[in-house]
Design a protein around this motif. Sequence first.
Motif, PDB file in Angstrom:
ATOM      1  N   ILE A 171      11.867  -8.768  37.671  1.00 22.33           N
ATOM      2  CA  ILE A 171      11.117  -9.498  38.680  1.00 22.33           C
ATOM      3  C   ILE A 171      12.032 -10.589  39.240  1.00 22.33           C
ATOM      4  O   ILE A 171      12.644 -11.333  38.479  1.00 22.33           O
ATOM      5  CB  ILE A 171       9.845 -10.134  38.080  1.00 22.33           C
ATOM      6  CG1 ILE A 171       8.983  -9.068  37.398  1.00 22.33           C
ATOM      7  CG2 ILE A 171       9.064 -10.883  39.146  1.00 22.33           C
ATOM      8  CD1 ILE A 171       7.849  -9.641  36.563  1.00 22.33           C
ATOM      9  N   ARG A 172      12.114 -10.656  40.554  1.00 22.73           N
ATOM     10  CA  ARG A 172      12.943 -11.671  41.214  1.00 22.73           C
ATOM     11  C   ARG A 172      12.052 -12.841  41.621  1.00 22.73           C
ATOM     12  O   ARG A 172      10.941 -12.661  42.114  1.00 22.73           O
ATOM     13  CB  ARG A 172      13.590 -11.090  42.464  1.00 22.73           C
ATOM     14  CG  ARG A 172      14.424 -12.105  43.233  1.00 22.73           C
ATOM     15  CD  ARG A 172      14.810 -11.620  44.612  1.00 22.73           C
ATOM     16  NE  ARG A 172      13.683 -11.240  45.456  1.00 22.73           N
ATOM     17  CZ  ARG A 172      12.911 -12.086  46.136  1.00 22.73           C
ATOM     18  NH1 ARG A 172      13.112 -13.380  46.058  1.00 22.73           N
ATOM     19  NH2 ARG A 172      11.921 -11.632  46.883  1.00 22.73           N
ATOM     20  N   PHE A 173      12.566 -14.050  41.388  1.00 22.90           N
ATOM     21  CA  PHE A 173      11.918 -15.277  41.829  1.00 22.90           C
ATOM     22  C   PHE A 173      12.911 -16.072  42.664  1.00 22.90           C
ATOM     23  O   PHE A 173      14.127 -15.955  42.460  1.00 22.90           O
ATOM     24  CB  PHE A 173      11.481 -16.137  40.630  1.00 22.90           C
ATOM     25  CG  PHE A 173      10.320 -15.572  39.872  1.00 22.90           C
ATOM     26  CD1 PHE A 173       9.019 -15.903  40.223  1.00 22.90           C
ATOM     27  CD2 PHE A 173      10.524 -14.711  38.817  1.00 22.90           C
ATOM     28  CE1 PHE A 173       7.943 -15.371  39.530  1.00 22.90           C
ATOM     29  CE2 PHE A 173       9.456 -14.179  38.116  1.00 22.90           C
ATOM     30  CZ  PHE A 173       8.166 -14.510  38.473  1.00 22.90           C
ATOM     31  N   PRO A 174      12.430 -16.924  43.561  1.00 26.51           N
ATOM     32  CA  PRO A 174      13.352 -17.720  44.376  1.00 26.51           C
ATOM     33  C   PRO A 174      14.231 -18.653  43.550  1.00 26.51           C
ATOM     34  O   PRO A 174      15.378 -18.894  43.900  1.00 26.51           O
ATOM     35  CB  PRO A 174      12.432 -18.517  45.301  1.00 26.51           C
ATOM     36  CG  PRO A 174      11.123 -17.805  45.292  1.00 26.51           C
ATOM     37  CD  PRO A 174      11.040 -17.102  43.961  1.00 26.51           C
ATOM     38  N   THR A 175      13.692 -19.184  42.444  1.00 28.53           N
ATOM     39  CA  THR A 175      14.435 -20.115  41.588  1.00 28.53           C
ATOM     40  C   THR A 175      14.004 -19.932  40.134  1.00 28.53           C
ATOM     41  O   THR A 175      12.942 -19.369  39.854  1.00 28.53           O
ATOM     42  CB  THR A 175      14.165 -21.593  41.968  1.00 28.53           C
ATOM     43  OG1 THR A 175      12.782 -21.892  41.693  1.00 28.53           O
ATOM     44  CG2 THR A 175      14.484 -21.867  43.442  1.00 28.53           C
ATOM     45  N   MET A 176      14.828 -20.445  39.231  1.00 27.56           N
ATOM     46  CA  MET A 176      14.454 -20.424  37.810  1.00 27.56           C
ATOM     47  C   MET A 176      13.210 -21.271  37.572  1.00 27.56           C
ATOM     48  O   MET A 176      12.366 -20.922  36.747  1.00 27.56           O
ATOM     49  CB  MET A 176      15.606 -20.935  36.939  1.00 27.56           C
ATOM     50  CG  MET A 176      16.728 -19.942  36.775  1.00 27.56           C
ATOM     51  SD  MET A 176      16.230 -18.547  35.747  1.00 27.56           S
ATOM     52  CE  MET A 176      16.611 -19.209  34.135  1.00 27.56           C
ATOM     53  N   ASP A 177      13.091 -22.399  38.284  1.00 23.07           N
ATOM     54  CA  ASP A 177      11.912 -23.244  38.117  1.00 23.07           C
ATOM     55  C   ASP A 177      10.636 -22.495  38.482  1.00 23.07           C
ATOM     56  O   ASP A 177       9.613 -22.624  37.813  1.00 23.07           O
ATOM     57  CB  ASP A 177      12.025 -24.512  38.972  1.00 23.07           C
ATOM     58  CG  ASP A 177      13.037 -25.495  38.406  1.00 23.07           C
ATOM     59  OD1 ASP A 177      13.374 -25.401  37.207  1.00 23.07           O
ATOM     60  OD2 ASP A 177      13.490 -26.366  39.170  1.00 23.07           O
TER      61      ASP A 177
END
Length: 93
Positions: free
Chosen positions: A37-43
């Motif tokens: 799963i890709r997210f814009p940022t680690m946060d």
Amino acid sequence: MERIQATLDPFGGRFLVHGAPAMEVLEGAWTTALLIIRFPTMDRARAWYDSDAYQRLVPLPTRHVPGDVLLVDGVGPDCDPSATAALLRAARP
């Protein structure tokens, strides 16, 4: 699985790999499904994982499907493997 996308949407999460039915293991011994799963940022990824909406779903797959969950900081389009290798060599004692 039907409910997971609704937990991802508020955090910008999108599946890149979901189950990988056509996965071919070339080295090692991979024995389970793969989800990426890709997210814009680690946060944003951490916030999704810690969210009440996702935490309510956690017991469902963990009771039925063995596996591991990792957060991995990916590389950007300017990734230079040669520069990374040089940094790793320089950091070795």
